[in-house]
Scaffold this active site. Structure first.
Site, PDB file in Angstrom:
ATOM      1  N   LYS A  30      57.602  30.240  93.172  1.00 10.65           N
ATOM      2  CA  LYS A  30      57.333  28.898  92.644  1.00 10.65           C
ATOM      3  C   LYS A  30      58.360  28.556  91.565  1.00 10.65           C
ATOM      4  CE  LYS A  30      54.120  25.989  90.077  1.00 10.65           C
ATOM      5  NZ  LYS A  30      52.942  25.869  89.223  1.00 10.65           N
ATOM      6  N   ASP A  67      55.155  18.247  79.375  1.00  9.55           N
ATOM      7  CA  ASP A  67      54.163  17.358  79.973  1.00  9.55           C
ATOM      8  C   ASP A  67      54.545  17.165  81.432  1.00  9.55           C
ATOM      9  OD1 ASP A  67      51.676  16.120  79.222  1.00  9.55           O
ATOM     10  OD2 ASP A  67      52.577  14.225  79.845  1.00  9.55           O
ATOM     11  N   THR A  68      53.563  17.345  82.292  1.00 11.69           N
ATOM     12  CA  THR A  68      53.812  17.362  83.732  1.00 11.69           C
ATOM     13  C   THR A  68      52.881  16.407  84.448  1.00 11.69           C
ATOM     14  OG1 THR A  68      54.574  19.655  83.680  1.00 11.69           O
ATOM     15  CG2 THR A  68      53.713  18.867  85.777  1.00 11.69           C
ATOM     16  N   ALA A 113      47.406  28.353  79.527  1.00  9.55           N
ATOM     17  CA  ALA A 113      47.909  29.735  79.616  1.00  9.55           C
ATOM     18  C   ALA A 113      48.787  29.938  80.850  1.00  9.55           C
ATOM     19  CB  ALA A 113      46.729  30.707  79.647  1.00  9.55           C
ATOM     20  N   HIS A 114      48.516  29.193  81.932  1.00 14.42           N
ATOM     21  CA  HIS A 114      49.348  29.312  83.148  1.00 14.42           C
ATOM     22  C   HIS A 114      50.786  28.904  82.863  1.00 14.42           C
ATOM     23  CE1 HIS A 114      45.923  29.940  85.826  1.00 14.42           C
ATOM     24  NE2 HIS A 114      45.312  28.969  85.185  1.00 14.42           N
ATOM     25  N   THR A 161      51.431  24.442  73.891  1.00 14.74           N
ATOM     26  CA  THR A 161      50.573  24.182  75.048  1.00 14.74           C
ATOM     27  C   THR A 161      49.264  24.930  74.904  1.00 14.74           C
ATOM     28  OG1 THR A 161      50.379  24.302  77.464  1.00 14.74           O
ATOM     29  CG2 THR A 161      51.557  26.103  76.411  1.00 14.74           C
ATOM     30  N   HIS A 166      59.439  22.090  89.577  1.00 19.00           N
ATOM     31  CA  HIS A 166      59.675  21.136  88.489  1.00 19.00           C
ATOM     32  C   HIS A 166      59.846  21.851  87.145  1.00 19.00           C
ATOM     33  CE1 HIS A 166      55.599  22.154  89.452  1.00 19.00           C
ATOM     34  NE2 HIS A 166      55.141  21.743  88.285  1.00 19.00           N
ATOM     35  N   ARG A 167      58.874  22.723  86.803  1.00 12.57           N
ATOM     36  CA  ARG A 167      58.927  23.410  85.501  1.00 12.57           C
ATOM     37  C   ARG A 167      60.090  24.404  85.474  1.00 12.57           C
ATOM     38  NH1 ARG A 167      54.213  24.430  85.402  1.00 12.57           N
ATOM     39  NH2 ARG A 167      53.664  22.612  84.172  1.00 12.57           N
TER      40      ARG A 167
HETATM   41  P1  ITT Z   1      49.044  21.169  77.699  1.00 10.77           P
HETATM   42  O1  ITT Z   1      49.066  19.673  77.532  1.00 10.77           O
HETATM   43  O2  ITT Z   1      48.262  21.862  76.637  1.00 10.77           O
HETATM   44  O3  ITT Z   1      50.421  21.735  77.889  1.00 10.77           O
HETATM   45  P2  ITT Z   1      47.730  20.558  80.234  1.00 10.77           P
HETATM   46  O4  ITT Z   1      47.098  21.422  81.284  1.00 10.77           O
HETATM   47  O5  ITT Z   1      46.915  19.440  79.642  1.00 10.77           O
HETATM   48  O6  ITT Z   1      48.273  21.529  79.082  1.00 10.77           O
HETATM   49  P3  ITT Z   1      49.591  18.634  81.355  1.00 10.77           P
HETATM   50  O7  ITT Z   1      48.997  17.500  80.613  1.00 10.77           O
HETATM   51  O8  ITT Z   1      51.076  18.719  81.428  1.00 10.77           O
HETATM   52  O9  ITT Z   1      49.087  20.021  80.804  1.00 10.77           O
HETATM   53  O10 ITT Z   1      49.054  18.754  82.849  1.00 10.77           O
HETATM   54  C1  ITT Z   1      48.712  17.672  83.621  1.00 10.77           C
HETATM   55  C2  ITT Z   1      47.931  18.105  84.827  1.00 10.77           C
HETATM   56  O11 ITT Z   1      48.835  18.525  85.835  1.00 10.77           O
HETATM   57  C3  ITT Z   1      46.917  19.235  84.640  1.00 10.77           C
HETATM   58  O12 ITT Z   1      45.787  18.887  85.406  1.00 10.77           O
HETATM   59  C4  ITT Z   1      47.576  20.436  85.236  1.00 10.77           C
HETATM   60  O13 ITT Z   1      46.629  21.290  85.855  1.00 10.77           O
HETATM   61  C5  ITT Z   1      48.502  19.817  86.294  1.00 10.77           C
HETATM   62  N1  ITT Z   1      49.724  20.604  86.386  1.00 10.77           N
HETATM   63  C6  ITT Z   1      50.664  20.779  85.418  1.00 10.77           C
HETATM   64  N2  ITT Z   1      51.634  21.609  85.857  1.00 10.77           N
HETATM   65  C7  ITT Z   1      51.311  21.949  87.131  1.00 10.77           C
HETATM   66  C8  ITT Z   1      51.895  22.790  88.095  1.00 10.77           C
HETATM   67  O14 ITT Z   1      53.004  23.465  87.851  1.00 10.77           O
HETATM   68  N3  ITT Z   1      51.285  22.907  89.291  1.00 10.77           N
HETATM   69  C9  ITT Z   1      50.152  22.252  89.549  1.00 10.77           C
HETATM   70  N4  ITT Z   1      49.511  21.451  88.695  1.00 10.77           N
HETATM   71  C10 ITT Z   1      50.090  21.297  87.478  1.00 10.77           C
END
Ligand code: ITT
Length: 191
Positions: A171, A68-69, A10-11, A7, A176-177
């Site tokens: 949290k 992926d979220t 950093a969060h 990833t 989800h995570r």
């Molecule tokens: P990597 O692909 O490098 O892991 P990313 O920030 O691009 O990092 P994602 O594609 O999974 O990660 O994130 C999709 C979006 O959802 C992105 O705008 C994140 O800020 C948001 N997101 C992901 N996890 C979240 C969480 O736990 N709480 C709030 N927003 C989240």
């Protein structure tokens, strides 16, 4: 046990390291010398999670996992979903993304949503997948300073506060995570 977390966010590393505790050491992309942008060109969370982990495994031959979220909003037919990062454009601004969600929900009563995380793991060359989700509602306006991304506008079911008003531990317990990582940990402990 050492595992690379594929990833650039950093969060995510902070959240997951807190959940994994001492039994597993997370190695970052920087630690393995990976400075390229990870490809994320699929149309599903599953596809992107797999693509990110496979990229790292193929180029660096290390055990690794990727997350992926997406935020899936019922009244917006599952949007922003897999496009959550770039919902308001390629600048990937959380502020702009949240504002777009709030604008699109203006006047709409149904504010139900869920966060969904897919974790893909490649361990000893074998592929595994874990999922976690949390349902909730989209707030009328952002609140809170913790967390990242869409956290200030997401209120998990059974709570009054947004994710951004909660501590990292709070949290992680319901997110989800947090749920997806718990499945990953259970799998690794039994492996
Ligand atoms: P990597 O692909 O490098 O892991 P990313 O920030 O691009 O990092 P994602 O594609 O999974 O990660 O994130 C999709 C979006 O959802 C992105 O705008 C994140 O800020 C948001 N997101 C992901 N996890 C979240 C969480 O736990 N709480 C709030 N927003 C989240």
């Amino acid at each position: 046990m050492k595992l690379c977390f594929a990833t650039n966010n950093a969060h995510k590393i902070t959240e997951v390291q807190q959940l994994l505790g001492n039994a597993f050491e997370i190695v970052s992309l920087q630690d393995i010398g990976c400075t390229e942008e990870l490809p994320e060109t699929q149309e599903t969370l599953e596809g992107n999670a797999r693509q990110k982990a496979e990229f790292v495994y193929q180029h660096y031959q290390v055990d690794c996992f990727a997350d992926d979220t997406g935020l899936e909003i019922e009244a917006l037919h599952g949007e922003p979903g897999v496009y959550s990062a770039r919902y308001a454009g390629s600048q990937r601004s959380s502020q702009a993304n949240m504002q777009k969600v709030l604008n699109n929900l203006e006047g709409i009563e149904n504010r139900k949503a869920q966060f969904r995380t897919i974790i893909s793991l490649i361990l000893e060359g074998k592929f595994h997948i874990f999922e976690g989700a949390v349902v909730g509602t989209i707030a009328q306006q952002p609140s809170g300073q913790q967390g990242f991304g869409y956290d200030p506008i997401f209120i998990p079911e059974g709570h009054e506060q947004s994710f951004a008003e909660m501590s990292l531990e709070e949290k992680n317990q319901i997110s989800h995570r947090g749920r997806a990582v718990q499945k990953l940990v259970d799998f690794l402990k039994n492996h």
